[in-house]
Write a protein that holds these residues in place. Structure first.
Motif, PDB file in Angstrom:
ATOM      1  N   ALA A   1      61.466 -87.825  14.892  1.00  7.78           N
ATOM      2  CA  ALA A   1      61.031 -89.157  14.469  1.00  7.78           C
ATOM      3  C   ALA A   1      60.267 -89.124  13.152  1.00  7.78           C
ATOM      4  O   ALA A   1      59.946 -90.166  12.605  1.00  7.78           O
ATOM      5  CB  ALA A   1      60.155 -89.779  15.555  1.00  7.78           C
ATOM      6  N   GLY A   2      59.984 -87.954  12.630  1.00  5.74           N
ATOM      7  CA  GLY A   2      59.225 -87.860  11.381  1.00  5.74           C
ATOM      8  C   GLY A   2      57.730 -87.950  11.621  1.00  5.74           C
ATOM      9  O   GLY A   2      57.254 -87.842  12.746  1.00  5.74           O
ATOM     10  N   ARG A   3      57.011 -88.175  10.533  1.00  8.47           N
ATOM     11  CA  ARG A   3      55.553 -88.254  10.626  1.00  8.47           C
ATOM     12  C   ARG A   3      55.141 -89.522  11.373  1.00  8.47           C
ATOM     13  O   ARG A   3      55.758 -90.566  11.204  1.00  8.47           O
ATOM     14  CB  ARG A   3      54.943 -88.241   9.234  1.00  8.47           C
ATOM     15  CG  ARG A   3      55.194 -86.921   8.517  1.00  8.47           C
ATOM     16  CD  ARG A   3      54.536 -86.844   7.169  1.00  8.47           C
ATOM     17  NE  ARG A   3      53.094 -86.753   7.154  1.00  8.47           N
ATOM     18  CZ  ARG A   3      52.381 -85.691   7.535  1.00  8.47           C
ATOM     19  NH1 ARG A   3      52.993 -84.631   8.004  1.00  8.47           N
ATOM     20  NH2 ARG A   3      51.069 -85.691   7.453  1.00  8.47           N
ATOM     21  N   PRO A   4      54.082 -89.431  12.181  1.00 12.48           N
ATOM     22  CA  PRO A   4      53.620 -90.616  12.903  1.00 12.48           C
ATOM     23  C   PRO A   4      53.115 -91.683  11.935  1.00 12.48           C
ATOM     24  O   PRO A   4      52.515 -91.377  10.914  1.00 12.48           O
ATOM     25  CB  PRO A   4      52.463 -90.093  13.756  1.00 12.48           C
ATOM     26  CG  PRO A   4      52.542 -88.621  13.715  1.00 12.48           C
ATOM     27  CD  PRO A   4      53.313 -88.240  12.499  1.00 12.48           C
TER      28      PRO A   4
ATOM     29  N   PRO B   1      51.279 -95.812  12.034  1.00  6.65           N
ATOM     30  CA  PRO B   1      50.612 -96.712  12.981  1.00  6.65           C
ATOM     31  C   PRO B   1      51.611 -97.465  13.866  1.00  6.65           C
ATOM     32  O   PRO B   1      51.381 -97.648  15.053  1.00  6.65           O
ATOM     33  CB  PRO B   1      49.827 -97.662  12.070  1.00  6.65           C
ATOM     34  CG  PRO B   1      49.540 -96.830  10.852  1.00  6.65           C
ATOM     35  CD  PRO B   1      50.781 -95.983  10.670  1.00  6.65           C
ATOM     36  N   GLN B   2      52.735 -97.860  13.289  1.00  4.32           N
ATOM     37  CA  GLN B   2      53.732 -98.599  14.078  1.00  4.32           C
ATOM     38  C   GLN B   2      54.392 -97.705  15.119  1.00  4.32           C
ATOM     39  O   GLN B   2      54.573 -98.118  16.257  1.00  4.32           O
ATOM     40  CB  GLN B   2      54.795 -99.217  13.169  1.00  4.32           C
ATOM     41  CG  GLN B   2      55.774-100.097  13.926  1.00  4.32           C
ATOM     42  CD  GLN B   2      55.092-101.250  14.648  1.00  4.32           C
ATOM     43  OE1 GLN B   2      54.316-101.983  14.034  1.00  4.32           O
ATOM     44  NE2 GLN B   2      55.362-101.424  15.929  1.00  4.32           N
ATOM     45  N   SER B   3      54.761 -96.473  14.750  1.00  5.16           N
ATOM     46  CA  SER B   3      55.426 -95.592  15.723  1.00  5.16           C
ATOM     47  C   SER B   3      54.467 -95.213  16.847  1.00  5.16           C
ATOM     48  O   SER B   3      54.869 -95.112  18.005  1.00  5.16           O
ATOM     49  CB  SER B   3      56.003 -94.342  15.042  1.00  5.16           C
ATOM     50  OG  SER B   3      54.978 -93.505  14.537  1.00  5.16           O
ATOM     51  N   ILE B   4      53.194 -95.050  16.525  1.00 10.15           N
ATOM     52  CA  ILE B   4      52.200 -94.746  17.562  1.00 10.15           C
ATOM     53  C   ILE B   4      52.050 -95.943  18.499  1.00 10.15           C
ATOM     54  O   ILE B   4      52.022 -95.783  19.721  1.00 10.15           O
ATOM     55  CB  ILE B   4      50.852 -94.368  16.923  1.00 10.15           C
ATOM     56  CG1 ILE B   4      50.995 -93.022  16.184  1.00 10.15           C
ATOM     57  CG2 ILE B   4      49.742 -94.303  17.970  1.00 10.15           C
ATOM     58  CD1 ILE B   4      49.836 -92.678  15.290  1.00 10.15           C
TER      59      ILE B   4
END
Length: 83
Positions: free
Chosen positions: A5-8, A10-13
């Protein structure tokens, strides 16, 4: 898979938290902020440049060193009386 998923962000977290029913928390509690600052200061004093980081005896290893390197560090610390 972990890094797919790549680097975290704020939205992905937030997406993962929502998927697992975890309510987002604000770190507005002064005690939480103080603890985080203490942890960051200690990491800085140890020379932490990222994760993973291992402290073996008086040696800091800033990488995923692998079994052989960690075993050598533990053996050295035991030999030198620091482990």
């Amino acid at each position: 898979a972990l890094f797919a998923a790549g680097r975290p962000t704020p939205q992905s977290i937030a997406d993962v938290a929502n998927r697992f029913g975890i309510a987002p928390q604000q770190a507005s509690d002064p005690a939480i902020e103080a603890e985080l600052q203490q942890n960051m200061a200690l990491a800085s004093q140890l020379g932490a440049t990222g994760t993973p980081m291992f402290v073996v005896g008086d040696q800091v290893i800033n990488s995923a060193a692998g079994y052989a390197a960690l075993k050598a560090a533990v053996d050295a610390a035991r030999t030198n009386g620091k482990g």
